[in-house]
Design a protein around this motif. Structure first.
Motif, PDB file in Angstrom:
ATOM      1  N   ALA B 139       7.646  48.179   4.441  1.00 61.61           N
ATOM      2  CA  ALA B 139       8.515  49.093   3.780  1.00 61.61           C
ATOM      3  C   ALA B 139       9.452  48.300   2.364  1.00 61.61           C
ATOM      4  O   ALA B 139       9.632  46.724   2.703  1.00 61.61           O
ATOM      5  N   ALA B 140       9.946  47.910   1.005  1.00 61.43           N
ATOM      6  CA  ALA B 140      10.097  48.019   0.186  1.00 61.43           C
ATOM      7  C   ALA B 140      11.570  47.362   0.615  1.00 61.43           C
ATOM      8  O   ALA B 140      12.105  48.082   1.177  1.00 61.43           O
ATOM      9  N   ILE B 141      12.157  46.579   0.138  1.00 57.21           N
ATOM     10  CA  ILE B 141      13.319  45.331   0.427  1.00 57.21           C
ATOM     11  C   ILE B 141      13.905  45.990  -0.958  1.00 57.21           C
ATOM     12  O   ILE B 141      14.176  44.787  -1.525  1.00 57.21           O
ATOM     13  N   SER B 142      15.192  46.572  -0.656  1.00 60.58           N
ATOM     14  CA  SER B 142      15.871  46.827  -2.121  1.00 60.58           C
ATOM     15  C   SER B 142      17.392  45.288  -1.750  1.00 60.58           C
ATOM     16  O   SER B 142      18.093  45.328  -1.170  1.00 60.58           O
ATOM     17  N   CYS B 143      17.884  44.664  -2.599  1.00 59.63           N
ATOM     18  CA  CYS B 143      18.203  43.365  -2.570  1.00 59.63           C
ATOM     19  C   CYS B 143      19.487  43.639  -3.841  1.00 59.63           C
ATOM     20  O   CYS B 143      19.216  43.350  -5.273  1.00 59.63           O
ATOM     21  N   ASN B 144      20.336  43.460  -3.704  1.00 64.28           N
ATOM     22  CA  ASN B 144      22.165  43.161  -4.038  1.00 64.28           C
ATOM     23  C   ASN B 144      22.025  44.584  -4.943  1.00 64.28           C
ATOM     24  O   ASN B 144      22.512  44.411  -6.081  1.00 64.28           O
ATOM     25  N   GLY B 145      21.248  45.634  -5.140  1.00 61.35           N
ATOM     26  CA  GLY B 145      21.041  46.599  -5.800  1.00 61.35           C
ATOM     27  C   GLY B 145      19.832  46.386  -6.729  1.00 61.35           C
ATOM     28  O   GLY B 145      20.490  47.429  -8.331  1.00 61.35           O
ATOM     29  N   GLN B 146      19.213  45.073  -6.944  1.00 60.64           N
ATOM     30  CA  GLN B 146      19.019  44.818  -8.402  1.00 60.64           C
ATOM     31  C   GLN B 146      17.476  45.073  -8.774  1.00 60.64           C
ATOM     32  O   GLN B 146      17.175  45.222  -9.637  1.00 60.64           O
ATOM     33  N   ARG B 220      14.620  51.380   4.247  1.00 63.39           N
ATOM     34  CA  ARG B 220      14.251  52.526   4.698  1.00 63.39           C
ATOM     35  C   ARG B 220      12.345  52.211   5.223  1.00 63.39           C
ATOM     36  O   ARG B 220      12.096  52.348   4.316  1.00 63.39           O
ATOM     37  N   HIS B 221      13.247  52.572   6.709  1.00 56.78           N
ATOM     38  CA  HIS B 221      11.454  53.144   7.186  1.00 56.78           C
ATOM     39  C   HIS B 221      11.253  54.597   7.089  1.00 56.78           C
ATOM     40  O   HIS B 221      12.552  55.291   7.335  1.00 56.78           O
ATOM     41  N   THR B 222      10.406  55.172   7.250  1.00 57.16           N
ATOM     42  CA  THR B 222       9.695  56.827   7.297  1.00 57.16           C
ATOM     43  C   THR B 222      10.343  56.289   9.161  1.00 57.16           C
ATOM     44  O   THR B 222      10.886  57.558   9.445  1.00 57.16           O
ATOM     45  N   GLN B 223      10.224  56.275   9.961  1.00 57.84           N
ATOM     46  CA  GLN B 223      10.677  55.896  11.116  1.00 57.84           C
ATOM     47  C   GLN B 223      11.481  54.715  11.790  1.00 57.84           C
ATOM     48  O   GLN B 223      11.674  53.840  11.319  1.00 57.84           O
ATOM     49  N   PRO B 224      11.790  55.163  12.903  1.00 61.44           N
ATOM     50  CA  PRO B 224      12.950  53.943  13.576  1.00 61.44           C
ATOM     51  C   PRO B 224      12.041  52.620  14.147  1.00 61.44           C
ATOM     52  O   PRO B 224      11.017  53.103  14.795  1.00 61.44           O
ATOM     53  N   VAL B 225      13.118  51.356  13.421  1.00 68.23           N
ATOM     54  CA  VAL B 225      11.937  50.352  14.119  1.00 68.23           C
ATOM     55  C   VAL B 225      12.885  49.740  14.667  1.00 68.23           C
ATOM     56  O   VAL B 225      14.521  49.990  14.875  1.00 68.23           O
ATOM     57  N   THR B 226      12.520  48.985  15.883  1.00 65.36           N
ATOM     58  CA  THR B 226      13.602  47.883  16.075  1.00 65.36           C
ATOM     59  C   THR B 226      13.765  46.212  15.749  1.00 65.36           C
ATOM     60  O   THR B 226      12.460  46.132  15.621  1.00 65.36           O
ATOM     61  N   ILE B 228      15.815  42.768  16.124  1.00 65.30           N
ATOM     62  CA  ILE B 228      16.609  41.589  17.149  1.00 65.30           C
ATOM     63  C   ILE B 228      17.869  40.987  16.295  1.00 65.30           C
ATOM     64  O   ILE B 228      17.509  40.457  15.018  1.00 65.30           O
ATOM     65  N   ARG B 229      18.965  41.378  16.389  1.00 63.91           N
ATOM     66  CA  ARG B 229      20.114  40.670  15.854  1.00 63.91           C
ATOM     67  C   ARG B 229      21.021  40.350  16.819  1.00 63.91           C
ATOM     68  O   ARG B 229      21.176  40.531  17.962  1.00 63.91           O
ATOM     69  N   ASP B 230      20.412  38.874  16.494  1.00 59.41           N
ATOM     70  CA  ASP B 230      21.215  37.474  17.625  1.00 59.41           C
ATOM     71  C   ASP B 230      20.781  37.798  18.913  1.00 59.41           C
ATOM     72  O   ASP B 230      21.889  37.683  20.100  1.00 59.41           O
ATOM     73  N   GLY B 231      19.542  38.046  19.704  1.00 62.19           N
ATOM     74  CA  GLY B 231      19.349  38.013  20.718  1.00 62.19           C
ATOM     75  C   GLY B 231      19.140  39.485  21.466  1.00 62.19           C
ATOM     76  O   GLY B 231      19.096  39.041  22.133  1.00 62.19           O
ATOM     77  N   GLN B 232      19.868  40.358  20.063  1.00 59.32           N
ATOM     78  CA  GLN B 232      20.071  41.967  20.931  1.00 59.32           C
ATOM     79  C   GLN B 232      19.402  43.074  20.542  1.00 59.32           C
ATOM     80  O   GLN B 232      19.478  42.721  19.041  1.00 59.32           O
ATOM     81  N   ARG B 233      18.565  43.805  20.341  1.00 61.16           N
ATOM     82  CA  ARG B 233      18.121  44.973  19.977  1.00 61.16           C
ATOM     83  C   ARG B 233      18.822  46.206  19.617  1.00 61.16           C
ATOM     84  O   ARG B 233      20.021  46.525  19.715  1.00 61.16           O
ATOM     85  N   LEU B 234      18.376  45.939  18.403  1.00 64.74           N
ATOM     86  CA  LEU B 234      18.844  47.807  17.533  1.00 64.74           C
ATOM     87  C   LEU B 234      17.800  48.241  16.828  1.00 64.74           C
ATOM     88  O   LEU B 234      16.687  47.927  16.310  1.00 64.74           O
ATOM     89  N   SER B 235      17.850  49.885  16.778  1.00 65.40           N
ATOM     90  CA  SER B 235      16.634  51.283  16.715  1.00 65.40           C
ATOM     91  C   SER B 235      17.334  51.362  15.415  1.00 65.40           C
ATOM     92  O   SER B 235      18.416  52.591  15.585  1.00 65.40           O
ATOM     93  N   SER B 236      16.715  51.747  14.476  1.00 66.33           N
ATOM     94  CA  SER B 236      17.365  52.828  13.456  1.00 66.33           C
ATOM     95  C   SER B 236      16.522  52.666  12.612  1.00 66.33           C
ATOM     96  O   SER B 236      15.167  51.403  11.739  1.00 66.33           O
ATOM     97  N   SER B 237      16.037  53.531  11.203  1.00 59.36           N
ATOM     98  CA  SER B 237      15.464  53.362  10.266  1.00 59.36           C
ATOM     99  C   SER B 237      16.307  53.437   8.259  1.00 59.36           C
ATOM    100  O   SER B 237      14.772  52.675   7.643  1.00 59.36           O
ATOM    101  N   VAL B 238      17.217  53.160   9.174  1.00 62.51           N
ATOM    102  CA  VAL B 238      18.005  52.050   8.166  1.00 62.51           C
ATOM    103  C   VAL B 238      18.833  51.087   7.873  1.00 62.51           C
ATOM    104  O   VAL B 238      19.251  50.879   9.081  1.00 62.51           O
ATOM    105  N   LEU B 239      18.735  50.235   7.892  1.00 60.15           N
ATOM    106  CA  LEU B 239      18.934  48.574   8.062  1.00 60.15           C
ATOM    107  C   LEU B 239      19.957  48.673   6.655  1.00 60.15           C
ATOM    108  O   LEU B 239      19.272  48.488   5.575  1.00 60.15           O
ATOM    109  N   ASP B 240      21.204  48.315   7.040  1.00 63.10           N
ATOM    110  CA  ASP B 240      22.179  47.852   5.832  1.00 63.10           C
ATOM    111  C   ASP B 240      22.341  46.657   6.059  1.00 63.10           C
ATOM    112  O   ASP B 240      23.704  46.651   6.840  1.00 63.10           O
ATOM    113  N   ILE B 241      22.588  46.048   5.161  1.00 64.67           N
ATOM    114  CA  ILE B 241      22.044  43.730   5.850  1.00 64.67           C
ATOM    115  C   ILE B 241      23.238  43.429   4.284  1.00 64.67           C
ATOM    116  O   ILE B 241      23.304  43.454   3.294  1.00 64.67           O
ATOM    117  N   GLU B 242      24.230  42.746   5.349  1.00 61.67           N
ATOM    118  CA  GLU B 242      25.365  42.401   3.866  1.00 61.67           C
ATOM    119  C   GLU B 242      26.147  40.890   4.415  1.00 61.67           C
ATOM    120  O   GLU B 242      25.961  40.797   5.668  1.00 61.67           O
TER     121      GLU B 242
END
Lengths: 153, 259
Positions: B139-146, B220-226, B228-242
């Protein structure tokens, strides 16, 4: 986790690396050193040094403090200090640099401006804004021109 | 005032002796405090909010990386210092990066109270201290909106705040700095898997990674992906990281892996 202290590099500044397994599209801006071995389309600007590897393919306007080019670049290149083109470099665009070093075998096609202070690139939007902000030149109609001619006579 | 949050596995009989020594040492050093034990029915967010309300200035995770991950998510929105006492089977990678040793020595480090203000990462509203790992993706990863970074083959993506990023040929790990205001995003090409390649080929050296320091990224994924955040699982198709610069005060030891 780390068997001894020598196993860990502490406090090193991270260099941006674009490897062959990715493609970058858009306005790439960096504050640190940049090494490109993959594909980049758009524009590249860094305040530090840029290294373009032999396998790299860049279609972008590029701006950097120092540059070492060994790959293919389609676009204008502005280097504020020293630019080195190695024997495998292929640059298709204008080059502005304070100091240029070219190895035998390098391909260049474009204008060269060397030895002068290099000005940063102006983005298209900024240029448009500057033009919009500038006072408009008065446009004289044909009727006004005729009146002026009569008055001068 | 100190608050200690014990993970559920810490109360296991195997760790009884270590825990008893830790508690004695904390009392000797005069830094004992309120103890909270995590159970299935306790909300960690409420525990931290209660501790903050009662004027706790320091909250300490007693457990492993997963304990730290759960606690950081709750502490991120409070103004409290954060400490660690590594107990149990691990992994204890985050404690190692903070320079905190296991068992009683961790109590001495807490008592010295050498504080460093570090950045925190946030993914979909959840805080993290170390890293987020996104499995094989194209999946394409958009960085800093640029700009966007688009993997041309399967890449494992690790978004690092305080984590080992790469290993050199000499086996030296490069640690991302949690005080630079950036998330170092590492794209590591996944090794090619095939029946015959496994049988006949020699183990290939890992391909060179892409490393991009960013302040904000979205996937943005078409399907939810799992992930690992600091050893914990998180499932979502949309990942916003800052990155949230200078967000958390952590207690560190002499052997911490950042400046």
């Amino acid at each position: 986790m780390f068997k001894n202290e020598r196993d860990v590099a502490v406090g090193q500044e991270t260099e941006t690396v674009i490897a062959p397994s990715v493609r970058v599209e858009g306005d790439f801006v960096s504050e640190g050193n940049v090494r490109i071995e993959g594909m980049v389309t758009g524009s590249i600007a860094t305040e530090r040094d840029l290294i373009v590897g032999e396998a790299a393919k860049i279609t972008a306007n590029v701006q950097a403090r120092n540059g070492t080019i060994a790959g293919e670049l389609h676009g204008n290149l502005r280097v504020f200090d020293r630019l080195e083109l190695s024997g495998t470099a292929r640059v298709y665009g204008d080059i502005h640099a304070k100091v240029l070093s070219v190895a035998p075998g390098a391909v260049m096609r474009g204008q060269l401006v060397i030895g002068m202070d290099v000005q940063p690139m102006v983005k298209k939007e900024e240029a448009t804004e500057e033009r919009a902000a500038a006072p408009a030149r008065p446009v004289r109609t044909a009727r006004e021109k005729k009146i002026e001619e009569i008055l001068q006579q | 005032m100190y608050a200690y949050v014990y993970d559920s596995f810490v109360t296991d009989k195997r760790h009884e002796r270590v825990l008893s020594r830790v508690e004695t040492r904390l009392t000797d050093l005069g830094i004992s405090g309120r103890i909270e034990r995590l159970t299935m029915f306790k909300n960690i967010g409420e525990i931290v909010a209660d501790a903050a309300e009662q004027g706790c200035e320091t909250i300490v995770a007693v457990g492993n990386d997963e304990t730290i991950g759960r606690l950081i998510d709750a502490v991120g929105s409070h103004d409290m210092a954060f400490g660690v006492i590594p107990v149990g089977d691990g992994p204890h990678h985050i404690a190692g990066l903070l320079g905190v040793e296991e068992g009683v020595e961790a109590c001495n480090i807490l008592s010295r109270r050498v504080l460093h203000t570090v950045d925190l990462g946030r993914i979909n509203g959840h805080y993290f201290l170390s890293s987020v790992r996104i499995p094989r993706t194209r999946a394409a990863i958009s960085c800093n909106g640029q700009y966007s970074v688009i993997p041309t083959e399967d890449n494992e993506v690790q978004v690092c705040n305080l984590a080992p990023m790469t290993l050199s040929a000499e086996g030296e790990a490069t640690i991302s700095s949690p005080r630079d205001g950036f998330l170092e995003t590492v794209f590591q090409p996944s090794p090619r898997r095939g029946f015959f390649s496994g049988l006949f080929r020699k183990a290939e050296a890992p391909a060179a990674p892409t490393i991009v320091p960013v302040r904000k990224l979205s996937v943005r994924h078409t399907q939810p992906v799992t992930v690992i955040r600091d050893g914990q699982r998180l499932s979502s198709s949309v990942l916003d990281i800052e990155i949230l610069p200078n967000r958390l005060k952590v207690i560190t030891g002499k052997t911490r892996k950042f400046e």
